[in-house]
Design a protein around this motif. Structure first.
Motif, PDB file in Angstrom:
ATOM      1  N   ILE A   1       0.870  -1.181   0.000  1.00  0.00           N
ATOM      2  CA  ILE A   1       0.000   0.000   0.000  1.00  0.00           C
ATOM      3  C   ILE A   1       0.898   1.220   0.000  1.00  0.00           C
ATOM      4  O   ILE A   1       1.756   1.376   0.868  1.00  0.00           O
ATOM      5  CB  ILE A   1      -0.930   0.029   1.227  1.00  0.00           C
ATOM      6  CG1 ILE A   1      -1.785  -1.249   1.299  1.00  0.00           C
ATOM      7  CG2 ILE A   1      -1.829   1.266   1.203  1.00  0.00           C
ATOM      8  CD1 ILE A   1      -2.638  -1.353   2.551  1.00  0.00           C
ATOM      9  N   ILE A   2       0.688   2.089  -0.972  1.00  0.00           N
ATOM     10  CA  ILE A   2       1.555   3.253  -1.115  1.00  0.00           C
ATOM     11  C   ILE A   2       0.702   4.454  -1.495  1.00  0.00           C
ATOM     12  O   ILE A   2      -0.420   4.317  -2.014  1.00  0.00           O
ATOM     13  CB  ILE A   2       2.658   2.978  -2.163  1.00  0.00           C
ATOM     14  CG1 ILE A   2       3.845   3.906  -1.959  1.00  0.00           C
ATOM     15  CG2 ILE A   2       2.106   3.034  -3.587  1.00  0.00           C
ATOM     16  CD1 ILE A   2       5.109   3.433  -2.660  1.00  0.00           C
TER      17      ILE A   2
ATOM     18  N   LYS B   1      -3.780   5.887   4.069  1.00  0.00           N
ATOM     19  CA  LYS B   1      -3.265   4.512   4.076  1.00  0.00           C
ATOM     20  C   LYS B   1      -3.534   3.838   5.422  1.00  0.00           C
ATOM     21  O   LYS B   1      -4.029   2.705   5.480  1.00  0.00           O
ATOM     22  CB  LYS B   1      -1.751   4.522   3.784  1.00  0.00           C
ATOM     23  CG  LYS B   1      -1.374   5.167   2.465  1.00  0.00           C
ATOM     24  CD  LYS B   1       0.093   5.063   2.170  1.00  0.00           C
ATOM     25  CE  LYS B   1       0.959   5.847   3.151  1.00  0.00           C
ATOM     26  NZ  LYS B   1       0.741   7.307   3.055  1.00  0.00           N
ATOM     27  N   SER B   2      -3.187   4.511   6.511  1.00  0.00           N
ATOM     28  CA  SER B   2      -3.402   3.937   7.845  1.00  0.00           C
ATOM     29  C   SER B   2      -4.883   3.762   8.143  1.00  0.00           C
ATOM     30  O   SER B   2      -5.301   2.782   8.760  1.00  0.00           O
ATOM     31  CB  SER B   2      -2.769   4.832   8.923  1.00  0.00           C
ATOM     32  OG  SER B   2      -1.368   4.875   8.779  1.00  0.00           O
TER      33      SER B   2
ATOM     34  N   GLN C   1       2.167   2.476  13.164  1.00  0.00           N
ATOM     35  CA  GLN C   1       3.234   3.439  12.859  1.00  0.00           C
ATOM     36  C   GLN C   1       4.006   3.786  14.125  1.00  0.00           C
ATOM     37  O   GLN C   1       5.230   3.806  14.125  1.00  0.00           O
ATOM     38  CB  GLN C   1       2.619   4.717  12.279  1.00  0.00           C
ATOM     39  CG  GLN C   1       2.374   4.671  10.787  1.00  0.00           C
ATOM     40  CD  GLN C   1       1.805   5.986  10.289  1.00  0.00           C
ATOM     41  OE1 GLN C   1       0.904   6.544  10.886  1.00  0.00           O
ATOM     42  NE2 GLN C   1       2.328   6.481   9.191  1.00  0.00           N
TER      43      GLN C   1
ATOM     44  N   ASP D   1       2.111  -1.260   9.269  1.00  0.00           N
ATOM     45  CA  ASP D   1       1.791   0.126   8.922  1.00  0.00           C
ATOM     46  C   ASP D   1       3.051   0.979   8.999  1.00  0.00           C
ATOM     47  O   ASP D   1       3.347   1.596  10.016  1.00  0.00           O
ATOM     48  CB  ASP D   1       0.716   0.659   9.887  1.00  0.00           C
ATOM     49  CG  ASP D   1       0.226   2.050   9.509  1.00  0.00           C
ATOM     50  OD1 ASP D   1       0.748   2.606   8.537  1.00  0.00           O
ATOM     51  OD2 ASP D   1      -0.667   2.575  10.196  1.00  0.00           O
ATOM     52  N   ASP D   2       3.787   1.003   7.899  1.00  0.00           N
ATOM     53  CA  ASP D   2       5.048   1.751   7.818  1.00  0.00           C
ATOM     54  C   ASP D   2       5.974   1.373   8.975  1.00  0.00           C
ATOM     55  O   ASP D   2       6.666   2.226   9.535  1.00  0.00           O
ATOM     56  CB  ASP D   2       4.754   3.255   7.839  1.00  0.00           C
ATOM     57  CG  ASP D   2       5.892   4.071   7.216  1.00  0.00           C
ATOM     58  OD1 ASP D   2       6.714   3.475   6.488  1.00  0.00           O
ATOM     59  OD2 ASP D   2       5.958   5.288   7.481  1.00  0.00           O
TER      60      ASP D   2
ATOM     61  N   ILE E   1       2.266  -1.270   4.391  1.00  0.00           N
ATOM     62  CA  ILE E   1       2.274   0.156   4.053  1.00  0.00           C
ATOM     63  C   ILE E   1       3.719   0.618   4.103  1.00  0.00           C
ATOM     64  O   ILE E   1       4.430   0.352   5.072  1.00  0.00           O
ATOM     65  CB  ILE E   1       1.424   0.966   5.056  1.00  0.00           C
ATOM     66  CG1 ILE E   1      -0.045   0.560   4.970  1.00  0.00           C
ATOM     67  CG2 ILE E   1       1.572   2.464   4.802  1.00  0.00           C
ATOM     68  CD1 ILE E   1      -0.932   1.260   5.978  1.00  0.00           C
TER      69      ILE E   1
END
Length: 579
Positions: free
Chosen positions: A365-366, A373-374, A415, A495-496, A525
């Motif tokens: 996911i970008i 995204k989150s 994150q 998530d990142d 992500i």
């Protein structure tokens, strides 16, 4: 409010009842003492009857000791009841907070919740202890003393009767003016705690940017606002003292004046005058203490309202009613899903999302900052509920699952990674409290964390400091990934959460996921193209909608946003190589 708070008394009802019961016995003893002293003066001292004085003196000592004993017993019961009451309130508040959805938590700031669970509960605890002891004692002492005074001399007791409504009106006016100010003060307290909390959490940033003076200024401004409001409220409440003193002195003068005439006329004895003055002091002291209690209750009412807000807040996420025992697989389907944090269809963060993700797929996911995204992935474990449309996991609407069942099958590494005080083992076992040491090592190897853990002096027994401040950002991320893997989830969401690890470790993580957990659906992500280009498919989000969905090669051909991201990162990589 009172009904809600009283629900937290529970097992301390007995102590809450016994405290006022022994207070009543204490008051009975106290109001008998002045009457007995009057008899000692009139029948013993005036008539010089030592036998009578000795006999009544013994009874007086017994009454005094009984009053003392009853007071001590009452204090013990009130302390137990109030401390237990506060303990239950904290427990009830914390338990309810644990049930909150993210939208419920967003309604209260973290600083506000901390203030409510700590300072506000202490205020209510002190008020409750005063209610079941002092607030019972003072009215009883007032009423019993008034009755006894009327039995000694009804005409003089009318002075008390006139003083009570004057004080009552004065207290009402004082409280009605100060109550709104106290309510405002506690809202400012939330802001003060938030300033302190932010400053402590971000102390390294504050110092690195040399912002200490600015932070001090912010703190002083909020602190000064509290000072100003509190001073204003206390100035109003301070009128209690002069009002009480004026009433006490006026009543004392009036009783002394009228009593002197009655004594001269042989209508009243010296002992009766002594008892009347004692009853006067008991009555007016009771009123004075009641005024102080009203001040305390005024403050406590504001705290009680804030506590009830938390206790009364209901989670807007409820477990499904169907008896579903397992999540069939890790497939995910978004059907016309839209979402708004404000539950406002005009302020949507996600719009008309339609996706079908198959079990075991790796999905990248970008998208740009603010592309939601989150938000998209937070809907899967129902951290928020969709505003419209249907989201299915394993072919079943997520709203039909038991929340615990769904979240145990969806592991999410956020994150902002959080580690808690305790050893590495204890942190990892959040994923599975019964996991063996070999299982811990397995997931840590999978998360590329085993090597750096083994290099620590205490290995897996290394103590993590508060917030994980003694490990690096990349190490923290890998520990959080290992913790998530320990759940053996059907869906893994990152998530990142690999942003702080180097590209080599990132590649090793993705390779390990591919080989070790092929049946787990993986959503990644990322900001780096290298983190998602090998995914089965990639979602490109833009302004809360899906811009494109496909493989790396497909997106290069059909998505301008994706091409621009790839070109910007590839160009940067080429420049680095040249340098």
């Amino acid at each position: 409010m009172i009904k809600t708070l009283m629900g937290s008394i529970r097992e301390y009802k007995r102590d809450s009842f016994l405290s006022p019961f022994f207070v009543m016995l204490e008051v009975v003893m106290e109001v008998l003492i002045p009457l007995l002293m009057a008899k000692i003066i009139d029948e013993g001292v005036v008539k010089q009857n030592m036998n009578y004085i000795m006999r009544m003196g013994v009874i007086l000592i017994v009454l005094t000791l009984c009053a003392l004993a009853f007071g001590i017993i009452s204090s013990r019961f009130s302390a137990s009841a109030s401390a237990g009451f506060a303990k239950n309130i904290r427990k009830d508040m914390f338990s309810n907070i644990q049930k909150f959805s993210f939208s419920n938590i967003d309604k209260f700031s973290a600083a506000s919740l901390v203030t409510r669970v700590s300072t506000d509960v202490v205020n209510v605890q002190i008020a409750y202890e005063s209610i079941i002891r002092v607030a019972i004692r003072c009215p009883l002492l007032l009423i019993f003393s008034l009755v006894m005074a009327m039995s000694v001399n009804f005409q003089l007791s009318l002075i008390f009767m006139a003083a009570i409504p004057i004080l009552g009106i004065g207290l009402f006016l004082i409280i009605s003016r100060s109550q709104p100010i106290f309510q405002r003060v506690y809202k400012v307290y939330d802001r003060l705690n938030n300033v302190v909390r932010e400053n402590i959490r971000g102390i390294r940033v504050v110092k690195s940017f040399v912002r200490s003076e600015e932070e001090n200024r912010k703190f002083q401004e909020v602190s000064q606002e509290i000072y100003n409001d509190y001073t204003k409220a206390e100035k109003i409440m301070a009128i209690n003292g002069p009002l009480m003193q004026f009433t006490v002195y006026t009543c004392t003068l009036l009783i002394s004046w009228f009593s002197a005439n009655l004594i001269v006329s042989n209508v009243m004895t010296t002992g009766e005058l002594t008892s009347m003055i004692t009853y006067l002091m008991q009555i007016l002291t009771s009123l004075m203490i009641l005024a102080q209690i009203f001040t305390m209750l005024t403050i406590a009412q504001a705290s009680g309202d804030r506590i009830v807000e938390v206790l009364g807040e209901k989670s807007n996420l409820n477990s499904g009613t169907l008896s579903i025992e397992t999540v069939p697989d890790g497939s995910i389907e978004f059907e016309n899903v839209s979402f708004s944090y404000q539950e406002d269809s005009d302020k949507l963060s996600l719009r008309n999302i339609n996706l079908m993700i198959h079990n075991g797929e790796t999905i990248g996911i970008i998208g740009g900052t603010g592309s939601s995204k989150s938000t998209l992935v937070q809907l899967i474990p129902r951290l928020y509920d969709v505003t419209s449309g249907v989201l299915r996991v394993g072919g079943i609407d997520v709203r039909e699952y038991d929340l615990s069942l769904l979240r145990n099958n969806v592991a999410m590494v956020l994150q902002k990674n959080e580690l808690f005080s305790g050893t590495i083992k204890e942190n990892l076992r959040w994923g599975d409290e019964n996991a063996s040491d070999s299982e811990l090592e397995r997931v840590c190897k999978l998360a590329q964390a085993h090597d750096f853990i083994s290099a620590l002096p205490d290995g897996y027994e290394t103590v993590i400091e508060q917030g994980g401040s003694n490990v690096s950002g990349g190490q923290k991320q890998r520990l959080c990934i290992a913790r998530a893997l320990l759940k053996k989830p059907k869906i893994l969401i990152l998530d990142d959460s690999t942003s702080a690890v180097d590209t080599k470790t990132d590649a090793m993580l993705r390779q390990a996921f591919k080989e070790e957990i092929p049946d787990t659906t993986k959503l990644i992500i990322a900001q780096r193209i290298s983190s998602v280009q090998d995914a089965d498919r990639i979602i490109v989000l833009d302004a809360g909608g899906i811009n494109s969905f496909g493989t790396h090669e497909e997106l290069l051909g059909k998505s301008q946003i994706y091409r621009e991201i790839v070109q910007s990162q590839t160009k940067g990589a080429k420049v680095d190589e040249t340098e």
